[in-house]
Design an enzyme around this catalytic site. Structure first.
Site, PDB file in Angstrom:
ATOM      1  N   ALA A   1      -4.262  -3.692   3.408  1.00 56.50           N
ATOM      2  CA  ALA A   1      -5.085  -2.488   3.536  1.00 56.50           C
ATOM      3  C   ALA A   1      -5.520  -2.006   2.152  1.00 56.50           C
ATOM      4  CB  ALA A   1      -4.328  -1.376   4.264  1.00 56.50           C
ATOM      5  N   ASP A   2      -6.621  -1.279   2.136  1.00 56.78           N
ATOM      6  CA  ASP A   2      -7.084  -0.672   0.891  1.00 56.78           C
ATOM      7  C   ASP A   2      -7.895   0.575   1.223  1.00 56.78           C
ATOM      8  OD1 ASP A   2      -7.168  -1.261  -2.130  1.00 56.78           O
ATOM      9  OD2 ASP A   2      -9.218  -0.637  -1.666  1.00 56.78           O
ATOM     10  N   THR A   3      -7.766   1.584   0.378  1.00 55.17           N
ATOM     11  CA  THR A   3      -8.460   2.856   0.585  1.00 55.17           C
ATOM     12  C   THR A   3      -9.210   3.242  -0.680  1.00 55.17           C
ATOM     13  OG1 THR A   3      -6.749   3.626   2.137  1.00 55.17           O
ATOM     14  CG2 THR A   3      -8.166   5.306   1.137  1.00 55.17           C
TER      15      THR A   3
ATOM     16  N   LYS B   1      -5.593  -9.068  -0.263  1.00 55.60           N
ATOM     17  CA  LYS B   1      -4.157  -8.775  -0.286  1.00 55.60           C
ATOM     18  C   LYS B   1      -3.432  -9.513   0.829  1.00 55.60           C
ATOM     19  CE  LYS B   1      -4.769  -4.133  -2.249  1.00 55.60           C
ATOM     20  NZ  LYS B   1      -4.717  -2.680  -1.973  1.00 55.60           N
TER      21      LYS B   1
ATOM     22  N   ALA C   1      -9.929   0.060   4.681  1.00 54.71           N
ATOM     23  CA  ALA C   1     -10.060  -1.234   5.338  1.00 54.71           C
ATOM     24  C   ALA C   1      -8.683  -1.761   5.690  1.00 54.71           C
ATOM     25  CB  ALA C   1     -10.775  -2.228   4.426  1.00 54.71           C
TER      26      ALA C   1
END
Length: 202
Positions: A77-79, A60, A114
């Site tokens: 970011a990623d969850t 991203k 992250a």
């Protein structure tokens, strides 16, 4: 991605449409603009939850940085939610929500978030894991929660900062990471790009 947003001059670009991440960055006083990117978020074959969120956060940030007219640091970011070897993504339906939440009932799962910072040829990524223990749930509770509309776009089918907070018995780790952005670790990454925190405070 909104081209006009990417052309904005600011300290940082946030490559996410998440209102939770915007609120968290604002909370620590960072000046930023928003330019979300749309990527395929399907896990790769045999990909671990750790590698999955790290890959997406960096992808991203890289995609947004490549589209910038005026190059600026980009935060991605990623969850995801991980339980017994499964990556639990966003629910497709009421039944999917009920199934997911009933899996988590009385159990401890992991929430992995992250964060990736891209600044020119430099990139830095970190992954934060938090353990979340759920109260006992019933299918009726899960269906009622689905009807609130909150689970629809949430990894693991719940929002700890919203109505889903009543499901959580305890957490071990970073609360802000479960919401969507681990603030202590994000501040460390921002310092690597000389981005100041506490610049926009009440």
């Amino acid at each position: 991605m909104a081209e006009s947003t990417c052309s904005t001059r600011t300290d940082l670009i946030l490559a996410s449409a998440s209102p939770r991440r915007r609120e968290l960055l604002t909370q620590i006083g960072v000046k930023f603009a928003v330019a979300p990117v749309d990527l395929d978020e399907t896990p790769l074959a045999n990909e671990t939850a750790h590698d999955y969120v790290a890959r997406l956060a960096l992808a991203k940030a890289q995609a947004c940085y490549a589209a910038l007219e005026h190059k600026q640091p980009v935060l991605g970011a990623d969850t995801t939610v991980h339980f017994q070897g499964q990556i639990l993504g966003k629910p497709d339906s009421e039944e999917d929500t009920v199934t997911t939440l009933m899996q988590l009932s009385r159990q401890t799962h992991q929430v992995l978030t992250a964060v990736a910072l891209v600044d020119g040829e430099q990139s830095h990524t970190c992954v934060v894991t938090t353990e979340v223990e759920f109260e006992p749930l019933t299918p009726e509770m899960c269906r009622a929660y689905w009807l609130t509309g909150e689970p629809y776009d949430k990894a693991g089918s719940y929002a700890i900062q919203g109505l889903g907070a009543v499901f959580v018995r305890q957490i071990r780790g970073s609360y802000s990471a479960v919401v969507g952005l681990p603030l202590a670790e994000t501040a460390v990454l921002l310092r690597k790009a000389d981005i100041q925190i506490w610049q926009q405070t009440a």
